[in-house]
Write a protein that holds these residues in place. Structure first.
Motif, PDB file in Angstrom:
ATOM      1  N   THR A  62       3.699  15.247  -9.769  1.00 64.93           N
ATOM      2  CA  THR A  62       3.970  15.602 -11.170  1.00 64.93           C
ATOM      3  C   THR A  62       2.817  16.415 -11.758  1.00 64.93           C
ATOM      4  OG1 THR A  62       5.271  13.571 -11.419  1.00 64.93           O
ATOM      5  CG2 THR A  62       4.526  14.663 -13.433  1.00 64.93           C
ATOM      6  N   SER A  63       1.591  15.949 -11.473  1.00 64.22           N
ATOM      7  CA  SER A  63       0.420  16.684 -11.959  1.00 64.22           C
ATOM      8  C   SER A  63       0.373  18.081 -11.362  1.00 64.22           C
ATOM      9  CB  SER A  63      -0.855  15.914 -11.609  1.00 64.22           C
ATOM     10  OG  SER A  63      -0.861  14.637 -12.218  1.00 64.22           O
ATOM     11  N   ASN A  64       0.680  18.152 -10.045  1.00 55.15           N
ATOM     12  CA  ASN A  64       0.671  19.463  -9.402  1.00 55.15           C
ATOM     13  C   ASN A  64       1.724  20.385 -10.014  1.00 55.15           C
ATOM     14  OD1 ASN A  64      -0.083  21.305  -7.108  1.00 55.15           O
ATOM     15  ND2 ASN A  64       2.068  20.957  -6.582  1.00 55.15           N
ATOM     16  N   THR A  65       2.895  19.800 -10.308  1.00 56.33           N
ATOM     17  CA  THR A  65       3.941  20.609 -10.945  1.00 56.33           C
ATOM     18  C   THR A  65       3.493  21.122 -12.306  1.00 56.33           C
ATOM     19  OG1 THR A  65       5.628  19.297  -9.785  1.00 56.33           O
ATOM     20  CG2 THR A  65       6.344  20.583 -11.706  1.00 56.33           C
ATOM     21  N   ASN A  66       2.852  20.196 -13.061  1.00 54.83           N
ATOM     22  CA  ASN A  66       2.362  20.612 -14.382  1.00 54.83           C
ATOM     23  C   ASN A  66       1.277  21.669 -14.270  1.00 54.83           C
ATOM     24  OD1 ASN A  66       4.117  18.751 -15.531  1.00 54.83           O
ATOM     25  ND2 ASN A  66       2.581  17.120 -15.588  1.00 54.83           N
ATOM     26  N   LEU A  67       0.348  21.436 -13.317  1.00 60.57           N
ATOM     27  CA  LEU A  67      -0.729  22.412 -13.136  1.00 60.57           C
ATOM     28  C   LEU A  67      -0.190  23.751 -12.641  1.00 60.57           C
ATOM     29  CD1 LEU A  67      -3.486  20.151 -11.518  1.00 60.57           C
ATOM     30  CD2 LEU A  67      -3.475  21.123 -13.828  1.00 60.57           C
ATOM     31  N   THR A  68       0.823  23.683 -11.784  1.00 59.27           N
ATOM     32  CA  THR A  68       1.427  24.928 -11.314  1.00 59.27           C
ATOM     33  C   THR A  68       2.070  25.688 -12.462  1.00 59.27           C
ATOM     34  OG1 THR A  68       1.861  23.922  -9.143  1.00 59.27           O
ATOM     35  CG2 THR A  68       3.110  25.897  -9.702  1.00 59.27           C
ATOM     36  N   ALA A  69       2.738  24.914 -13.323  1.00 61.05           N
ATOM     37  CA  ALA A  69       3.347  25.564 -14.493  1.00 61.05           C
ATOM     38  C   ALA A  69       2.274  26.163 -15.398  1.00 61.05           C
ATOM     39  CB  ALA A  69       4.185  24.547 -15.260  1.00 61.05           C
ATOM     40  N   SER A  87       0.829  -1.209   0.000  1.00 61.00           N
ATOM     41  CA  SER A  87       0.000   0.000   0.000  1.00 61.00           C
ATOM     42  C   SER A  87       0.863   1.258   0.000  1.00 61.00           C
ATOM     43  CB  SER A  87      -0.924  -0.004   1.221  1.00 61.00           C
ATOM     44  OG  SER A  87      -1.777  -1.128   1.215  1.00 61.00           O
ATOM     45  N   ASN A  88       1.941   1.212   0.788  1.00 57.68           N
ATOM     46  CA  ASN A  88       2.830   2.367   0.835  1.00 57.68           C
ATOM     47  C   ASN A  88       3.480   2.614  -0.526  1.00 57.68           C
ATOM     48  OD1 ASN A  88       4.472   4.427   2.316  1.00 57.68           O
ATOM     49  ND2 ASN A  88       6.131   3.063   1.730  1.00 57.68           N
ATOM     50  N   THR A  89       3.852   1.508  -1.212  1.00 52.64           N
ATOM     51  CA  THR A  89       4.452   1.659  -2.542  1.00 52.64           C
ATOM     52  C   THR A  89       3.451   2.276  -3.512  1.00 52.64           C
ATOM     53  OG1 THR A  89       5.856  -0.268  -2.124  1.00 52.64           O
ATOM     54  CG2 THR A  89       5.571   0.418  -4.416  1.00 52.64           C
ATOM     55  N   ASN A  90       2.201   1.778  -3.445  1.00 46.43           N
ATOM     56  CA  ASN A  90       1.169   2.331  -4.325  1.00 46.43           C
ATOM     57  C   ASN A  90       0.900   3.799  -4.012  1.00 46.43           C
ATOM     58  OD1 ASN A  90       0.919  -0.187  -5.523  1.00 46.43           O
ATOM     59  ND2 ASN A  90      -0.740  -0.833  -4.165  1.00 46.43           N
ATOM     60  N   LEU A  91       0.817   4.095  -2.713  1.00 46.88           N
ATOM     61  CA  LEU A  91       0.560   5.490  -2.327  1.00 46.88           C
ATOM     62  C   LEU A  91       1.730   6.388  -2.725  1.00 46.88           C
ATOM     63  CD1 LEU A  91      -1.061   4.994   1.190  1.00 46.88           C
ATOM     64  CD2 LEU A  91      -2.201   5.727  -0.907  1.00 46.88           C
ATOM     65  N   THR A  92       2.929   5.841  -2.605  1.00 46.93           N
ATOM     66  CA  THR A  92       4.095   6.631  -3.018  1.00 46.93           C
ATOM     67  C   THR A  92       4.040   6.931  -4.511  1.00 46.93           C
ATOM     68  OG1 THR A  92       5.423   5.619  -1.261  1.00 46.93           O
ATOM     69  CG2 THR A  92       6.614   6.669  -3.076  1.00 46.93           C
ATOM     70  N   ARG A 142       1.424   9.468  -5.009  1.00 45.64           N
ATOM     71  CA  ARG A 142       1.917  10.770  -4.558  1.00 45.64           C
ATOM     72  C   ARG A 142       2.846  11.389  -5.598  1.00 45.64           C
ATOM     73  NH1 ARG A 142       6.521  10.590  -0.370  1.00 45.64           N
ATOM     74  NH2 ARG A 142       7.516  10.070  -2.356  1.00 45.64           N
ATOM     75  N   ASP A 143       3.748  10.557  -6.133  1.00 40.85           N
ATOM     76  CA  ASP A 143       4.655  11.078  -7.148  1.00 40.85           C
ATOM     77  C   ASP A 143       3.882  11.553  -8.377  1.00 40.85           C
ATOM     78  OD1 ASP A 143       6.699  10.418  -5.449  1.00 40.85           O
ATOM     79  OD2 ASP A 143       7.149   8.499  -6.426  1.00 40.85           O
ATOM     80  N   GLN A 144       2.846  10.760  -8.733  1.00 42.02           N
ATOM     81  CA  GLN A 144       2.032  11.157  -9.885  1.00 42.02           C
ATOM     82  C   GLN A 144       1.308  12.467  -9.615  1.00 42.02           C
ATOM     83  OE1 GLN A 144      -0.719   8.154 -11.079  1.00 42.02           O
ATOM     84  NE2 GLN A 144      -1.432   9.279 -12.887  1.00 42.02           N
ATOM     85  N   LEU A 145       0.764  12.582  -8.385  1.00 46.74           N
ATOM     86  CA  LEU A 145       0.074  13.825  -8.023  1.00 46.74           C
ATOM     87  C   LEU A 145       1.048  14.997  -7.972  1.00 46.74           C
ATOM     88  CD1 LEU A 145      -2.357  12.539  -5.245  1.00 46.74           C
ATOM     89  CD2 LEU A 145      -2.969  13.308  -7.551  1.00 46.74           C
TER      90      LEU A 145
END
Length: 325
Positions: free
Chosen positions: A172-179, A159-164, A167-170
Motif C-alpha cells: 500500500t505504501s509503495n502504491t502511494n509512493l508510486t502515485a 509469523s507468516n500472517t504478520n509478514l503478510t 507486506r500488504d502495508q508495504l
C-alpha cells in the motif's frame, strides 16, 4: 494260566490270531505228549511256512510277557502214581531292557510337545512385550516431535500472517509512493517545460539561468538576485561539465573574485575556492586589473577547464544559480 494269558491278547489282526491259535495248539499237544512219555519236547510244526511259524512263535512269546524272555518248558511227573499230575513250570528270566507301553509313549510325546509349545509361547510373549515397549517409546517420541512441530507450525503461521500484513502495508505504501512519484514526475515535467520557456536549466537540485544582456560582474549579480538567485558557485567537475555543455558557447560571469585580496579567490557565499578549472596560464591578473572570474573563455580550445580572470567591469553574460530547498 496259559488260557488266561491267551485270552488277554485277542486284539490283533486275523492273520496274527490264526498264527497264535496254531502255536497254542502245538503247545497243548506237546504238553499232552509229555504226560504220556515223560519227555520234554519242543512245539511241533503246524504246517505253516517256516518263516511264518518262526515269526508267529516269537510274536506269541513276546506277547505272553513283554518284560521277560520265556525259556524251555519243564514237565515233571509227580511221584504219586495213583493220581498222576503234571506240573508245568514256566521259568522266566528278567530281561535287561524294559519295553515302554505304546500308550505311555504317546503321553510322554504329548507332554514334551506341550512343554515345547509353552516355551515357544513364552518366548513369543517376551519378544512381543519387548517390541511393544520399544514401539511405545517410539510412539511417545513421535508424539513429542509432533507436538513440537505443531507449535513451530503455529508460530510460523503467526509469523507468516504478520509478514503478510506487513507486506500488504508495504505494498500500500509503495502504491502511494508510486502515485506520489508519478505526480511529482508530472509536476517536474510541467515545471521543466515552464523553466525551458523561461530559459532555466535544472541540474542536481539547482536551477541555472544565463542572462540575456552583457553586463559587468556586479550588474550581472544584481540581475540574478532579482530572480531570487546568485552568480553560480561551481563545486564539482560534473557541475562544470553541465555548465560547459549548456552555456559553453558564451563567456559568462561566475560567482568568483579576488577583489579583496589578490590571489585569494572566494565565492559569493564567502567560501574559499578549493577546486578550480582554470585554462592554461590563468588566472594571470593581466595589467593588475583582472579580479573577476568567467567561464567559457574563448581562448580555451578544449576540455571543461575554461576559466579565466577578467576585469570586473568587462561586459559579458552572467550565469545565475537558484538552489532548490
Amino acid at each position: 494260566m496259559t488260557d488266561d494269558i491267551y485270552q488277554n491278547y485277542t486284539t490283533e489282526s486275523k492273520e496274527e490270531s490264526d498264527d497264535r491259535q496254531s502255536l497254542y495248539e502245538d503247545y497243548r499237544e506237546n504238553v499232552a505228549t509229555s504226560q504220556t512219555t515223560g519227555i520234554n519236547q519242543e512245539p511241533q510244526s503246524t504246517g505253516l511256512p517256516q518263516g511264518r511259524k518262526r515269526r508267529s512263535y516269537h510274536y506269541c512269546t513276546g506277547y505272553f510277557n513283554q518284560s521277560y524272555q520265556p525259556q524251555k518248558l519243564q514237565v515233571n511227573r509227580t511221584p504219586d502214581k495213583n493220581s498222576p499230575k503234571i506240573i508245568i513250570a514256566l521259568s522266566h528270566q528278567k530281561t535287561k531292557t524294559n519295553l515302554i507301553p505304546i500308550g505311555s509313549r504317546r503321553y510322554r510325546l504329548a507332554a514334551v510337545g506341550l512343554g515345547l509349545l509353552c516355551v515357544l509361547l513364552l518366548t513369543a510373549t517376551t519378544v512381543l512385550w519387548i517390541q511393544f515397549n520399544h514401539l511405545t517409546a517410539e510412539r511417545d517420541q513421535l508424539q513429542t516431535s509432533y507436538t513440537n512441530l505443531t507449535a513451530e507450525r503455529d508460530q510460523l503461521q503467526t509469523s507468516n500472517t504478520n509478514l503478510t500484513a506487513e507486506r500488504d502495508q508495504l505494498q500500500t505504501s509503495n502504491t502511494n509512493l508510486t502515485a506520489e512519484r508519478d505526480q511529482l514526475q508530472k509536476e517536474r515535467d510541467q515545471l521543466t517545460k515552464v523553466l525551458l520557456e523561461l530559459r532555466w536549466k535544472y541540474f542536481r537540485s539547482s536551477l541555472y539561468y544565463i542572462t540575456t544582456e552583457k553586463k559587468s560582474w556586479t550588474e550581472s549579480r544584481q540581475d540574478c538576485q532579482k530572480r531570487k538567485a546568485d552568480l553560480v558557485i561551481i563545486n564539482s567537475g560534473e557541475e562544470q561539465e553541465f555548465i560547459s555543455k549548456e552555456f559553453g558557447n558564451a563567456e559568462a560571469w561566475i560567482g568568483l573574485n579576488d577583489s579583496k585580496t589578490e590571489g585569494v579567490w572566494k565565492w559569493v557565499d564567502g567560501s574559499a575556492l578549493t577546486t578550480g578549472f582554470w585554462w592554461t596560464g590563468e588566472p594571470n591578473d593581466y595589467e593588475g586589473n583582472e579580479d573577476c572570474g568567467v567561464t567559457g573563455y574563448k581562448g580555451a580550445t578544449s576540455g571543461p577547464s575554461t576559466w579565466a580572470d577578467f576585469p570586473c567591469h568587462h561586459p559579458v553574460f552572467g550565469i545565475c544559480e537558484r538552489i532548490s530547498k
